[in-house]
Design a protein around this motif. Structure first.
Motif, PDB file in Angstrom:
ATOM      1  N   GLU A  16       7.674  26.669  75.007  1.00  0.00           N
ATOM      2  CA  GLU A  16       7.531  28.066  74.593  1.00  0.00           C
ATOM      3  C   GLU A  16       6.923  28.898  75.719  1.00  0.00           C
ATOM      4  N   ILE A  17       5.926  28.335  76.409  1.00  0.00           N
ATOM      5  CA  ILE A  17       5.298  29.048  77.517  1.00  0.00           C
ATOM      6  C   ILE A  17       6.288  29.226  78.665  1.00  0.00           C
ATOM      7  N   LYS A  18       7.013  28.163  78.999  1.00  0.00           N
ATOM      8  CA  LYS A  18       7.998  28.239  80.086  1.00  0.00           C
ATOM      9  C   LYS A  18       9.049  29.308  79.796  1.00  0.00           C
ATOM     10  N   GLN A  19       9.533  29.318  78.551  1.00  0.00           N
ATOM     11  CA  GLN A  19      10.562  30.282  78.164  1.00  0.00           C
ATOM     12  C   GLN A  19      10.022  31.710  78.243  1.00  0.00           C
ATOM     13  N   LEU A  20       8.787  31.888  77.793  1.00  0.00           N
ATOM     14  CA  LEU A  20       8.180  33.210  77.799  1.00  0.00           C
ATOM     15  C   LEU A  20       7.964  33.709  79.220  1.00  0.00           C
ATOM     16  N   ILE A  21       7.554  32.825  80.122  1.00  0.00           N
ATOM     17  CA  ILE A  21       7.365  33.205  81.526  1.00  0.00           C
ATOM     18  C   ILE A  21       8.697  33.597  82.150  1.00  0.00           C
ATOM     19  N   ASN A  22       9.741  32.842  81.852  1.00  0.00           N
ATOM     20  CA  ASN A  22      11.067  33.133  82.399  1.00  0.00           C
ATOM     21  C   ASN A  22      11.607  34.478  81.902  1.00  0.00           C
ATOM     22  N   GLN A  23      11.248  34.818  80.649  1.00  0.00           N
ATOM     23  CA  GLN A  23      11.745  36.061  80.052  1.00  0.00           C
ATOM     24  C   GLN A  23      10.913  37.278  80.435  1.00  0.00           C
ATOM     25  N   SER A  24       9.695  37.065  80.917  1.00  0.00           N
ATOM     26  CA  SER A  24       8.786  38.176  81.210  1.00  0.00           C
ATOM     27  C   SER A  24       9.013  38.689  82.628  1.00  0.00           C
ATOM     28  N   LYS A  25       9.156  40.002  82.742  1.00  0.00           N
ATOM     29  CA  LYS A  25       9.391  40.571  84.072  1.00  0.00           C
ATOM     30  C   LYS A  25       8.113  40.648  84.894  1.00  0.00           C
ATOM     31  N   ASP A  26       6.970  40.656  84.193  1.00  0.00           N
ATOM     32  CA  ASP A  26       5.698  40.708  84.915  1.00  0.00           C
ATOM     33  C   ASP A  26       4.587  40.145  84.021  1.00  0.00           C
ATOM     34  N   LEU A  27       3.394  40.091  84.568  1.00  0.00           N
ATOM     35  CA  LEU A  27       2.267  39.505  83.856  1.00  0.00           C
ATOM     36  C   LEU A  27       1.890  40.332  82.635  1.00  0.00           C
ATOM     37  N   ASP A  28       2.008  41.644  82.741  1.00  0.00           N
ATOM     38  CA  ASP A  28       1.679  42.533  81.634  1.00  0.00           C
ATOM     39  C   ASP A  28       2.549  42.236  80.418  1.00  0.00           C
ATOM     40  N   SER A  29       3.842  42.149  80.618  1.00  0.00           N
ATOM     41  CA  SER A  29       4.745  41.888  79.491  1.00  0.00           C
ATOM     42  C   SER A  29       4.528  40.487  78.930  1.00  0.00           C
ATOM     43  N   PHE A  30       4.133  39.539  79.779  1.00  0.00           N
ATOM     44  CA  PHE A  30       3.837  38.184  79.292  1.00  0.00           C
ATOM     45  C   PHE A  30       2.661  38.210  78.315  1.00  0.00           C
ATOM     46  N   PHE A  31       1.579  38.914  78.694  1.00  0.00           N
ATOM     47  CA  PHE A  31       0.410  39.006  77.807  1.00  0.00           C
ATOM     48  C   PHE A  31       0.769  39.604  76.456  1.00  0.00           C
ATOM     49  N   LYS A  32       1.557  40.679  76.494  1.00  0.00           N
ATOM     50  CA  LYS A  32       1.910  41.355  75.245  1.00  0.00           C
ATOM     51  C   LYS A  32       2.706  40.439  74.321  1.00  0.00           C
ATOM     52  N   GLU A  33       3.691  39.747  74.872  1.00  0.00           N
ATOM     53  CA  GLU A  33       4.524  38.855  74.053  1.00  0.00           C
ATOM     54  C   GLU A  33       3.730  37.629  73.593  1.00  0.00           C
ATOM     55  N   ALA A  34       2.865  37.128  74.465  1.00  0.00           N
ATOM     56  CA  ALA A  34       2.062  35.942  74.110  1.00  0.00           C
ATOM     57  C   ALA A  34       1.132  36.245  72.943  1.00  0.00           C
ATOM     58  N   GLU A  35       0.530  37.435  72.939  1.00  0.00           N
ATOM     59  CA  GLU A  35      -0.356  37.816  71.839  1.00  0.00           C
ATOM     60  C   GLU A  35       0.428  38.019  70.537  1.00  0.00           C
ATOM     61  N   LYS A  36       1.646  38.526  70.647  1.00  0.00           N
ATOM     62  CA  LYS A  36       2.485  38.741  69.456  1.00  0.00           C
ATOM     63  C   LYS A  36       2.779  37.430  68.739  1.00  0.00           C
ATOM     64  N   ILE A  37       3.067  36.391  69.502  1.00  0.00           N
ATOM     65  CA  ILE A  37       3.430  35.109  68.888  1.00  0.00           C
ATOM     66  C   ILE A  37       2.220  34.221  68.628  1.00  0.00           C
ATOM     67  N   GLY A  38       1.024  34.738  68.923  1.00  0.00           N
ATOM     68  CA  GLY A  38      -0.193  33.979  68.646  1.00  0.00           C
ATOM     69  C   GLY A  38      -0.477  32.858  69.615  1.00  0.00           C
ATOM     70  N   LEU A  39       0.056  32.970  70.834  1.00  0.00           N
ATOM     71  CA  LEU A  39      -0.139  31.907  71.823  1.00  0.00           C
ATOM     72  C   LEU A  39      -1.612  31.680  72.124  1.00  0.00           C
ATOM     73  N   PHE A  40      -2.395  32.775  72.143  1.00  0.00           N
ATOM     74  CA  PHE A  40      -3.796  32.670  72.522  1.00  0.00           C
ATOM     75  C   PHE A  40      -4.699  32.279  71.353  1.00  0.00           C
ATOM     76  N   ASN A  41      -4.103  31.941  70.211  1.00  0.00           N
ATOM     77  CA  ASN A  41      -4.904  31.339  69.134  1.00  0.00           C
ATOM     78  C   ASN A  41      -5.381  29.952  69.528  1.00  0.00           C
ATOM     79  N   ASP A  42      -4.685  29.361  70.494  1.00  0.00           N
ATOM     80  CA  ASP A  42      -5.119  28.078  71.052  1.00  0.00           C
ATOM     81  C   ASP A  42      -6.217  28.373  72.074  1.00  0.00           C
ATOM     82  N   PHE A  43      -7.450  27.935  71.773  1.00  0.00           N
ATOM     83  CA  PHE A  43      -8.602  28.281  72.611  1.00  0.00           C
ATOM     84  C   PHE A  43      -8.408  27.839  74.058  1.00  0.00           C
ATOM     85  N   SER A  44      -7.857  26.662  74.290  1.00  0.00           N
ATOM     86  CA  SER A  44      -7.717  26.160  75.663  1.00  0.00           C
ATOM     87  C   SER A  44      -6.750  27.024  76.469  1.00  0.00           C
TER      88      SER A  44
END
Length: 417
Positions: A16-44
């Motif tokens: 999921e992370i690899k796919q999201l990085i490939n789809q994100s044009k920059d770091l900003d868009s990665f953060f936004k999409e990662a928060e939407k899908i709850g990626l950062f609910n994982d503390f590590s």
């Protein structure tokens, strides 16, 4: 394999992370999409990505992952992120994660603020139960404990009393063993009476604690301690090491960071009462906490401090402790109207439920799959909710959190009754 290596391995294997990085044009868009899908609910994962962008990008590159990002984008992300966090949590402290080599300070994360404020709220209630199902149990337990302790210290500071008193709910009386300080050190002693002396020079000296103090060769003396000297001369629930004589070894130290923030008078009261604010209940909980408690470092207007400056476990070897560790049914609970019992894991909640108090928190790690115990606990909580229905509590908690600019973290199941 170290903690950081484990996280990088987790990222490598996460499609999921690899796919999201490939789809994100920059770091900003990665953060936004990662928060939407709850990626950062994982503390590590949160601790990995919420570091200086240059460090994150370099480490992702070392794993063969790359963003289409430039320096201007990095600057924008930093400024926007700091602005949002500063606006919502300006009344809280800063932190960094030491073992993750985070060299820059950041405003405290929203999920940290939530668990701290939850601990404060529970401490202030007379009767409450909280059920939490989250992606981790140990780290939230630490922040909840901080919140409970912050609230308790605030109460003590707001009392504005010059001398200590026997508080309501603090069970102290004849027959209780204490430590007594005289010119030769700390000695074992037993309370005979707590009584007013009509001949006292000043009323502020009343009441007196009358003690039977052990001396050499089994001899004893009677001592009377005025209220004005209780905090200097007496230690309740004393944790000491016996010697061959009547003098005992007692480590009466407190952190300089705590003394700096609370003041000498408050800290003397803490050492006199030796009151536990939390029963921390769970098999192996102390070991799990010791592995991560040093990860976090905080900073406020007084300087830097760690969780150990505030959290004192009963097995730490000091006289003072504010958290009572209970690992099995062989351990003694701390009984008080104010103590909060925190059950870490569904097994502890079910097998050690004799340690329930008027204030209980059940915290479950949903990644530790113990489906049968989890279902049994959920059924038990549902039954208790019917018997102890209190719709106001959850509403009051919501208002309390909103007043502090804090929200329940995504993916956190919360039941209050």
């Amino acid at each position: 394999m170290g903690y950081k290596t484990n996280i990088m391995e987790k990222i490598r294997k996460n499609k999921e992370i690899k796919q999201l990085i490939n789809q994100s044009k920059d770091l900003d868009s990665f953060f936004k999409e990662a928060e939407k899908i709850g990626l950062f609910n994982d503390f590590s994962l949160l601790t990995f990505f919420y570091r200086p962008p240059s460090i994150v990008i370099d480490e992702l590159l070392s794993m063969g992952m790359q963003f289409n990002v430039n320096n201007n984008t990095i600057k924008t992300i930093n400024n926007e992120q700091e602005l949002i966090i500063e606006e919502e949590y300006s009344n809280l402290t800063e932190y960094r994660i030491i073992n993750m080599m985070r060299t820059e300070w950041a405003q405290i994360e929203s999920w940290m603020a939530f668990f701290i404020k939850l601990g404060e709220f529970v401490r202030k209630q007379s009767n409450i139960n909280v059920y939490i199902n989250y992606i981790d149990d140990v780290i939230p337990t630490l922040f909840i404990s901080l919140g409970v302790i912050y609230a308790a210290l605030s109460e003590l500071s707001n009392e504005n009393k010059e001398v200590v008193e026997i508080e309501d709910g603090l069970e102290v009386g004849p027959g209780d063993e204490v430590a007594y300080l005289d010119g030769n050190g700390w000695r074992r002693a037993t309370i005979i009476a707590i009584e007013k002396d009509d001949n006292a020079y000043s009323e502020r000296f009343n009441p007196y604690i009358r003690l039977q103090v052990e001396r050499a060769k089994g001899n004893g003396t009677l001592e009377s301690v005025p209220r004005t000297l209780w905090s200097k001369k007496i230690r309740m629930s004393a944790n000491y090491k016996k010697t061959s004589g009547s003098v005992v070894r007692l480590n009466d130290d407190l952190s300089e960071n705590l003394i700096k923030r609370c003041g000498n008078d408050i800290c003397e009261k803490l050492k006199f009462y030796n009151e536990k604010y939390i029963n921390l209940i769970g098999s192996g909980i102390e070991k799990n906490i010791e592995e991560i408690i040093d990860f976090f470092k905080f900073r406020d207007k007084y300087g830097e401090y760690t969780m150990k400056d505030y959290i004192y476990f009963s097995e730490r070897g000091l006289n003072y402790s504010n958290v009572n560790i209970i690992k099995s049914d062989k351990f003694e609970p701390y009984n008080s109207e104010e103590v909060v019992s925190v059950f870490v894991g569904s097994s502890s909640a079910l097998n050690l439920n004799q340690y329930k108090t008027l204030k209980n928190i059940y915290i479950i790690n949903r990644k530790r799959l113990n489906l049968l115990n989890n279902e049994v606990l959920e059924t038990q909580v549902s039954q208790e909710m019917v018997n102890q229905k209190n719709d106001k509590l959850y509403s009051e908690l919501q208002i309390f959190l909103e007043n502090h600019g804090v929200k329940v973290p995504k993916g956190c199941e919360l039941i209050v009754y």
